[in-house]
Design a protein around this motif. Structure first.
Motif, PDB file in Angstrom:
ATOM      1  N   ALA A 279       0.813  -1.217   0.000  1.00 56.38           N
ATOM      2  CA  ALA A 279       0.000   0.000   0.000  1.00 56.38           C
ATOM      3  C   ALA A 279       0.845   1.264   0.000  1.00 56.38           C
ATOM      4  O   ALA A 279       0.435   2.303  -0.538  1.00 56.38           O
ATOM      5  CB  ALA A 279      -0.934  -0.015   1.204  1.00 56.38           C
ATOM      6  N   LYS A 280       2.025   1.204   0.580  1.00 62.07           N
ATOM      7  CA  LYS A 280       2.889   2.384   0.635  1.00 62.07           C
ATOM      8  C   LYS A 280       3.395   2.794  -0.746  1.00 62.07           C
ATOM      9  O   LYS A 280       3.773   3.941  -0.955  1.00 62.07           O
ATOM     10  CB  LYS A 280       4.079   2.118   1.556  1.00 62.07           C
ATOM     11  N   LYS A 281       3.397   1.830  -1.680  1.00 61.04           N
ATOM     12  CA  LYS A 281       3.890   2.125  -3.023  1.00 61.04           C
ATOM     13  C   LYS A 281       2.793   2.614  -3.971  1.00 61.04           C
ATOM     14  O   LYS A 281       3.082   2.983  -5.113  1.00 61.04           O
ATOM     15  CB  LYS A 281       4.540   0.876  -3.618  1.00 61.04           C
ATOM     16  N   LEU A 282       1.542   2.595  -3.498  1.00 59.50           N
ATOM     17  CA  LEU A 282       0.435   2.997  -4.370  1.00 59.50           C
ATOM     18  C   LEU A 282       0.405   4.505  -4.551  1.00 59.50           C
ATOM     19  O   LEU A 282       0.595   5.272  -3.593  1.00 59.50           O
ATOM     20  CB  LEU A 282      -0.895   2.527  -3.774  1.00 59.50           C
ATOM     21  N   ARG A 283       0.133   4.929  -5.769  1.00 59.11           N
ATOM     22  CA  ARG A 283      -0.038   6.355  -6.046  1.00 59.11           C
ATOM     23  C   ARG A 283      -1.472   6.761  -5.727  1.00 59.11           C
ATOM     24  O   ARG A 283      -2.409   5.978  -5.904  1.00 59.11           O
ATOM     25  CB  ARG A 283       0.303   6.654  -7.501  1.00 59.11           C
ATOM     26  N   PRO A 284      -1.683   8.000  -5.272  1.00 54.71           N
ATOM     27  CA  PRO A 284      -3.041   8.411  -4.896  1.00 54.71           C
ATOM     28  C   PRO A 284      -3.870   8.811  -6.109  1.00 54.71           C
ATOM     29  O   PRO A 284      -3.349   9.277  -7.128  1.00 54.71           O
ATOM     30  CB  PRO A 284      -2.792   9.612  -3.985  1.00 54.71           C
ATOM     31  N   LEU A 285      -5.181   8.605  -6.000  1.00 51.78           N
ATOM     32  CA  LEU A 285      -6.103   9.140  -6.995  1.00 51.78           C
ATOM     33  C   LEU A 285      -5.987  10.657  -7.025  1.00 51.78           C
ATOM     34  O   LEU A 285      -5.756  11.302  -5.997  1.00 51.78           O
ATOM     35  CB  LEU A 285      -7.535   8.740  -6.674  1.00 51.78           C
ATOM     36  N   LEU A 286      -6.187  11.243  -8.203  1.00 52.00           N
ATOM     37  CA  LEU A 286      -6.022  12.687  -8.350  1.00 52.00           C
ATOM     38  C   LEU A 286      -7.333  13.450  -8.192  1.00 52.00           C
ATOM     39  O   LEU A 286      -7.333  14.580  -7.693  1.00 52.00           O
ATOM     40  CB  LEU A 286      -5.424  12.995  -9.733  1.00 52.00           C
ATOM     41  N   GLU A 287      -8.438  12.828  -8.616  1.00 54.00           N
ATOM     42  CA  GLU A 287      -9.672  13.596  -8.670  1.00 54.00           C
ATOM     43  C   GLU A 287     -10.869  12.659  -8.708  1.00 54.00           C
ATOM     44  O   GLU A 287     -10.816  11.574  -9.287  1.00 54.00           O
ATOM     45  CB  GLU A 287      -9.660  14.466  -9.940  1.00 54.00           C
ATOM     46  N   LEU A 288     -11.973  13.077  -8.076  1.00 55.33           N
ATOM     47  CA  LEU A 288     -13.249  12.372  -8.144  1.00 55.33           C
ATOM     48  C   LEU A 288     -14.215  13.226  -8.948  1.00 55.33           C
ATOM     49  O   LEU A 288     -14.465  14.384  -8.591  1.00 55.33           O
ATOM     50  CB  LEU A 288     -13.804  12.126  -6.734  1.00 55.33           C
ATOM     51  N   ARG A 289     -14.738  12.676 -10.034  1.00 48.58           N
ATOM     52  CA  ARG A 289     -15.656  13.446 -10.874  1.00 48.58           C
ATOM     53  C   ARG A 289     -17.043  13.506 -10.233  1.00 48.58           C
ATOM     54  O   ARG A 289     -17.528  12.521  -9.680  1.00 48.58           O
ATOM     55  CB  ARG A 289     -15.782  12.831 -12.264  1.00 48.58           C
ATOM     56  N   GLU A 290     -17.675  14.663 -10.325  1.00 45.15           N
ATOM     57  CA  GLU A 290     -18.991  14.876  -9.716  1.00 45.15           C
ATOM     58  C   GLU A 290     -20.108  14.419 -10.649  1.00 45.15           C
ATOM     59  O   GLU A 290     -20.918  15.210 -11.132  1.00 45.15           O
ATOM     60  CB  GLU A 290     -19.158  16.351  -9.336  1.00 45.15           C
ATOM     61  N   VAL A 291     -20.117  13.119 -10.925  1.00 44.44           N
ATOM     62  CA  VAL A 291     -21.181  12.487 -11.709  1.00 44.44           C
ATOM     63  C   VAL A 291     -21.566  11.204 -10.991  1.00 44.44           C
ATOM     64  O   VAL A 291     -20.788  10.660 -10.199  1.00 44.44           O
ATOM     65  CB  VAL A 291     -20.735  12.175 -13.163  1.00 44.44           C
ATOM     66  N   PRO A 292     -22.780  10.705 -11.218  1.00 42.03           N
ATOM     67  CA  PRO A 292     -23.206   9.487 -10.511  1.00 42.03           C
ATOM     68  C   PRO A 292     -22.289   8.308 -10.815  1.00 42.03           C
ATOM     69  O   PRO A 292     -21.838   8.135 -11.953  1.00 42.03           O
ATOM     70  CB  PRO A 292     -24.618   9.240 -11.066  1.00 42.03           C
ATOM     71  N   PRO A 293     -22.009   7.472  -9.824  1.00 41.05           N
ATOM     72  CA  PRO A 293     -21.207   6.269 -10.073  1.00 41.05           C
ATOM     73  C   PRO A 293     -21.931   5.298 -10.998  1.00 41.05           C
ATOM     74  O   PRO A 293     -23.166   5.294 -11.067  1.00 41.05           O
ATOM     75  CB  PRO A 293     -21.046   5.650  -8.676  1.00 41.05           C
ATOM     76  N   LEU A 294     -21.165   4.488 -11.702  1.00 30.76           N
ATOM     77  CA  LEU A 294     -21.779   3.442 -12.525  1.00 30.76           C
ATOM     78  C   LEU A 294     -22.380   2.379 -11.609  1.00 30.76           C
ATOM     79  O   LEU A 294     -21.735   1.924 -10.667  1.00 30.76           O
ATOM     80  CB  LEU A 294     -20.741   2.793 -13.448  1.00 30.76           C
ATOM     81  N   SER A 295     -23.601   1.977 -11.905  1.00 30.62           N
ATOM     82  CA  SER A 295     -24.323   1.045 -11.045  1.00 30.62           C
ATOM     83  C   SER A 295     -23.710  -0.354 -11.108  1.00 30.62           C
ATOM     84  O   SER A 295     -23.011  -0.710 -12.065  1.00 30.62           O
ATOM     85  CB  SER A 295     -25.788   0.978 -11.455  1.00 30.62           C
ATOM     86  N   ALA A 296     -24.010  -1.150 -10.090  1.00 34.26           N
ATOM     87  CA  ALA A 296     -23.517  -2.531 -10.059  1.00 34.26           C
ATOM     88  C   ALA A 296     -24.026  -3.342 -11.253  1.00 34.26           C
ATOM     89  O   ALA A 296     -23.250  -4.091 -11.863  1.00 34.26           O
ATOM     90  CB  ALA A 296     -23.907  -3.196  -8.745  1.00 34.26           C
ATOM     91  N   PRO A 297     -25.323  -3.238 -11.648  1.00 35.88           N
ATOM     92  CA  PRO A 297     -25.762  -3.984 -12.832  1.00 35.88           C
ATOM     93  C   PRO A 297     -25.007  -3.600 -14.101  1.00 35.88           C
ATOM     94  O   PRO A 297     -24.690  -4.464 -14.918  1.00 35.88           O
ATOM     95  CB  PRO A 297     -27.251  -3.615 -12.946  1.00 35.88           C
ATOM     96  N   LEU A 298     -24.689  -2.316 -14.270  1.00 31.45           N
ATOM     97  CA  LEU A 298     -23.952  -1.893 -15.453  1.00 31.45           C
ATOM     98  C   LEU A 298     -22.525  -2.414 -15.414  1.00 31.45           C
ATOM     99  O   LEU A 298     -21.986  -2.857 -16.445  1.00 31.45           O
ATOM    100  CB  LEU A 298     -23.964  -0.363 -15.570  1.00 31.45           C
ATOM    101  N   ARG A 299     -21.917  -2.408 -14.250  1.00 29.39           N
ATOM    102  CA  ARG A 299     -20.556  -2.947 -14.152  1.00 29.39           C
ATOM    103  C   ARG A 299     -20.536  -4.443 -14.455  1.00 29.39           C
ATOM    104  O   ARG A 299     -19.623  -4.938 -15.128  1.00 29.39           O
ATOM    105  CB  ARG A 299     -19.973  -2.673 -12.754  1.00 29.39           C
TER     106      ARG A 299
END
Length: 729
Positions: free
Chosen positions: A66-86
């Motif tokens: 986990a220490k080697k993981l790079r951080p996410l840069l940004e969260l887009r302000e749109v609805p997440p993709l639903s579980a059925p779509l994934r």
């Protein structure tokens, strides 16, 4: 945002929009609330890459500290993709041998999820003529009258460079305006228009209304003859979905059908639905994507790509003209929208309606298996009756030399003109002639990039390849022997048939309807308006005009060459020919005036022709189904094509042999080939094919994944898999 889980902390698995990469793990910043399906921006080397947070157990990867993981840069302000779509994305990727990123690109194709919400700058001509004119500027001014869009969109529509458009902007020939990325939605009214249904229509519509109310997965095959009112019936299910604040997706096989559909929808519900197709402007795509993702858009009508959009509360899917071959994507992710629509209905737990007057044998087989429920509309609505169909034997009813229309059909056209009624001539071949031949040396003008003839398009004075899009001016002399005036057009296309009609009936007002002339919903709308106003007497068209149109004054249909579709080794050739001719015949006599159909053929005794003449649809389907069963062909077996291509033919051959030599030897699993593809070169790449045939009980995907993933081939070689293929070229 309809979240049912808690925010994910510490680390997440992300599917990036890069088909060359698998899922990657990232660290979640403390101030970021990330959920499964969240759309994010993540670092990839020095770049910033869009992606979607995925379920970790769906795509196992090697664990990294986990220490080697790079951080996410940004969260887009749109609805997440639903579980059925994934789950649907995962199924499509696995079933059709595509990367999850390639499927995900179709979900996020508008770019709206990653773009900022600033207004989009659009331009249109203002009438000012620049002092300095060039041929490119003249072309742009001619083609862009009344058109609005971004600079790149205008350049594409005018077939000029972006630099030409920028020059026109600097010269003061364009005005700019700001377009909002958010749509102002008027919701359809389920009770806007009173609906008068027949008893059969009421019975079927009630079944669909209850299905929407119950919100359970159930595929329905809505099988109704042409003109039976299938659209009016499924509109009742759409109305019920609207009453329950659910979204409806209507898939159409051609974007040219969108405009007539929008008009019918507006007459029933008081406003147009949201549209989704390749002809939309960038600003419209972004607005519509936001509207359907937020749930504001309640009804969406579109081409096959609309199937993958992230609807907030999908309650009903309708696939109109569900038999159509154009629902099969032939490049990129090679999916069939009809089948994927059923799978989306399964994952979303909603009903799905497959509507057709000539259902595919695969769909009828699903009914026999008990997987689909059959709903039938056996008669035309109101006073309309099915047209009389008559075969014209071209060996007896012989056209004049140099002509393509039989005397009987010419007489019928003349009589129809005298009555003031409209006629349609159908030939599924674009352009003027499919081949240009030198009479002196026999040279045939071929595409330089494909093993295909160049098709003459006399209206544009060009030769065009219908496979790769290559165009060239019509040569004045033979490129092989140099003789002038020796090139001759061989065979008919719709342009040539239209020329013949104009020579026979110079007073008739004609129109050519193909993808070359009707390339957008707006163009389709213009054509429909002209037909309804009686401004066209005779239409000459390809398969584009065989479906979806309703012209009360069109009473005569002539099929110029019914034998074209029966040529070649396509296992669906007979079925496809029957569907096309039945559909085009269905354009005749859709109101109170009776219709007549003439089918020109040199094989009047062929089973397809006889079934059409006798109106024995069930007899044809039963015989064709039994023929497939005896041959162990789909739907009684599974097929998958493996297509190998490379600019280096030796590398392509070597890779094809490697794949063939390492094929698994299993019961119920056979591999044929490799062999050069019928279209041995496409877009400058040499092509070879193998065909996999498997019993229904065999796990085709699992075996093929295990087989192909162990192999390596040169990077310049492309290997594609086409599951349930419709094209064998």
């Amino acid at each position: 945002m309809n979240r049912v889980d808690a925010p994910i902390r510490n680390r997440v698995r992300v599917v990036l929009l890069n088909a060359a990469l698998g899922p990657l793990d990232y660290r979640v910043p403390e101030d970021m609330d990330v959920f499964h399906g969240s759309i994010v921006m993540a670092p990839l080397g020095p770049r910033k890459m869009p992606g979607v947070v995925w379920d970790a157990d769906s795509f196992p990867v090697d664990e990294i500290d986990a220490k080697k993981l790079r951080p996410l840069l940004e969260l887009r302000e749109v609805p997440p993709l639903s579980a059925p779509l994934r789950k649907l994305i995962e199924w499509v990727a696995r079933y059709y041998f595509a990367s999850p990123a390639s499927v995900l690109r179709m979900v996020l194709s508008s770019g709206a999820a990653f773009a900022d919400n600033r207004p989009i700058t659009e331009y249109r001509l203002n009438g000012n003529i620049p002092k300095r004119m060039t041929p490119q500027r003249e072309q742009a001014l001619e083609k862009l009258a009344g058109v609005q869009g971004t600079i790149s969109e205008l350049a594409f529509k005018a077939d000029v460079s972006i630099a030409v458009m920028r020059g026109l902007e600097k010269a003061g020939a364009l005005d700019s305006s700001q377009a909002s990325p958010f749509a102002d939605i008027t919701r359809p009214d389920p009770d806007f228009a009173k609906v008068d249904l027949s008893d059969d229509q009421k019975q079927v519509s009630e079944k669909l209304v209850h299905a929407v109310q119950d919100s359970v997965f159930q595929p329905y095959l809505l099988d109704g003859v042409t003109g039976s009112g299938k659209t009016e019936v499924y509109f009742e299910a759409v109305a019920e979905a609207l009453r329950q604040d659910k979204q409806t997706l209507v898939l159409l096989p051609e974007i040219a059908l969108t405009e007539p559909f929008l008009d019918r929808f507006k007459a029933r519900f008081g406003t147009e639905p949201i549209a989704w197709h390749s002809g939309l402007k960038q600003s419209d795509r972004k607005r519509n994507w936001h509207a359907l993702a937020d749930g504001d858009a309640r009804v969406i009508v579109g081409a096959r790509s609309a199937l993958f959009l992230p609807y907030k509360n999908l309650g009903l899917i309708i696939v109109d003209e569900a038999h159509e071959v154009s629902f099969k994507q032939e490049d990129g992710v090679r999916y069939h929208a009809r089948d994927v629509a059923v799978m989306r209905g399964l994952h979303e737990k909603i009903p799905i309606v497959l509507a057709s007057a000539t259902p595919a044998i695969e769909s009828r087989h699903q009914v026999e298996q008990g997987n689909y429920e059959l709903l039938e509309l056996p008669a035309r609505f109101g006073a309309a009756t099915l047209p009389e169909i008559e075969a014209l034997d071209l060996t007896q009813d012989i056209p004049e030399r140099g002509s393509w229309l039989a005397p009987t059909l010419i007489n019928a056209l003349e009589e129809n003109l005298a009555k003031g009624e409209q006629s349609l001539l159908f030939l599924n071949r674009r352009g003027f002639a499919p081949l240009t031949l030198c009479r002196t040396c026999g040279h045939r003008i071929n595409c330089p990039n494909c093993t295909a003839w160049m098709v003459e398009h006399r209206l544009t004075k060009r030769l065009a390849c219908h496979h790769c899009g290559h165009v060239m001016p019509q040569p004045e002399k033979c490129p092989e022997c140099g003789d002038e005036d020796s090139l001759v057009a061989c065979g008919p296309g719709v342009e040539r048939i239209c020329d013949e009609v104009q020579m026979l009936f110079p007073q008739a007002r004609t129109a050519i309807v193909t993808s070359d002339t009707i390339w957008s919903p707006a163009k389709a709308g213009e054509f429909v308006a002209q037909m309804e106003a009686g401004a066209i007497d005779i239409v000459v068209g390809t398969q584009l005009v065989t479906k979806g149109y309703h012209f009360p004054n069109l009473t005569l249909v002539g099929v110029v060459d019914a034998d074209i579709g029966l040529e070649g080794g396509d296992l669906r050739a007979a079925e496809r020919s029957f569907q096309q001719i039945a559909q085009v015949a269905g354009r005749a006599g859709r109101a109170d005036k009776p219709g007549h159909v003439y089918v020109q053929t040199r094989m009047p005794s062929a089973p397809v022709i006889q079934a059409l003449i006798k109106g024995d649809r069930d007899g044809f389907y039963n015989a064709e189904t039994e023929s497939r069963r005896a041959a162990a062909a789909p739907p009684f077996s599974r097929l998958a094509a493996i297509i190998i291509s490379s600019e280096d033919n030796a590398e392509a051959i070597e890779t094809a042999r490697l794949i063939g030599q390492t094929a698994p030897k299993l019961d119920g699993f056979a591999v044929y080939g490799p062999a050069p593809a019928p279209l041995a070169m496409l877009r400058g790449r040499h092509r070879h094919r193998l065909l996999v045939h498997a019993h229904r009980s065999v796990e085709l995907q699992a075996i093929m994944h295990q087989w192909l993933e162990k192999l390596e081939w040169p990077r310049a070689v492309r290997v594609g898999v086409d599951v349930d293929p419709y094209s064998f070229v």
